[in-house]
Write an enzyme that holds these catalytic residues in place. Sequence first.
Site, mmCIF file in Angstrom:
data_model
loop_
_atom_site.group_PDB
_atom_site.id
_atom_site.type_symbol
_atom_site.label_atom_id
_atom_site.label_comp_id
_atom_site.label_asym_id
_atom_site.label_seq_id
_atom_site.Cartn_x
_atom_site.Cartn_y
_atom_site.Cartn_z
ATOM 1 C CE LYS A 34 11.168 -2.429 -11.440
ATOM 2 N NZ LYS A 34 10.489 -2.488 -10.127
ATOM 3 C CG ASP A 61 11.033 1.005 -8.625
ATOM 4 O OD1 ASP A 61 10.909 2.219 -8.352
ATOM 5 O OD2 ASP A 61 10.159 0.350 -9.232
ATOM 6 C CE LYS A 63 7.004 2.600 -8.243
ATOM 7 N NZ LYS A 63 7.750 1.324 -8.325
ATOM 8 C CG ASP A 66 8.137 9.823 5.230
ATOM 9 O OD1 ASP A 66 7.773 10.820 5.903
ATOM 10 O OD2 ASP A 66 8.011 8.650 5.633
ATOM 11 C CB THR A 123 1.578 1.531 -15.121
ATOM 12 O OG1 THR A 123 1.940 0.544 -14.157
ATOM 13 C CG2 THR A 123 2.821 2.169 -15.711
ATOM 14 N NE ARG A 214 2.037 -10.120 -12.954
ATOM 15 C CZ ARG A 214 1.678 -8.930 -12.493
ATOM 16 N NH1 ARG A 214 1.831 -7.856 -13.254
ATOM 17 N NH2 ARG A 214 1.180 -8.796 -11.284
#
Length: 235
Positions: A34, A61, A63, A66, A123, A214
């Site tokens: 990703k 990714d 997102k 608009d 999240t 991470r």
Amino acid sequence: MTGRERIVAALDVADPAAAAALARKLDGHVGMLKIGLELFVAHGRAAVEAVKTVSLPVFLDLKLHDIPSTVEAAARGAAGLGAVLITVHASGGAAMIRAARRGLEAGAKGALPPKLLAVTVLTSLVEDDLGAVGISGSPADAALRLARLALQAGADGVVCSPAEVGLLRRELGPGPLLVVPGIRPAGAAAHDQRRTGSAREAVRAGASLVVVGRPLREAADPAAAADALAREMDS
């Protein structure tokens, strides 16, 4: 689908060289890579090209959020980069999601277009955060409402937290892709993600794919960390 195939490794690193190095370490140990805003805004197409040195598919990714015409144009450009998944924010509304679909199909130029995912509730947000921006109800309420809107507008699936994936799978059925970030091994710090869970819990609840950043990126041995996650999901 095996645990390995379900793992999407988030390449949230500083530059294309670092992304390529991490991709090589994870090749054969995860199912997808990703590229998110941090890397793409700084380096654009070069970030995508850098990780094509391995054979793993790419999830872009971005997102997008608009007005419909702008998102359509952006999706048309993104479709030409070779990604298999591209994200928009479901809160952009049905017209925007339909525009993104048109853009992806036009940009693919007759080839198979990327699948369109709509992000429901980040999240990092909890109920108080949603209320502060005028969204009523719990994160689960909002995620289900936004997921239904997105799928009706032509999205192939949605992005949701581990806390909502079980509800969405029960309510939406087996068809949609449910992509789940916020994956943390037991005892790991959540950092700025507040609605988190384990890979095993997410898959058992109905996740199609799990996004892991991470815990892989900061591991001494990213490949071994990915293998451990895959075994956890397969057990």
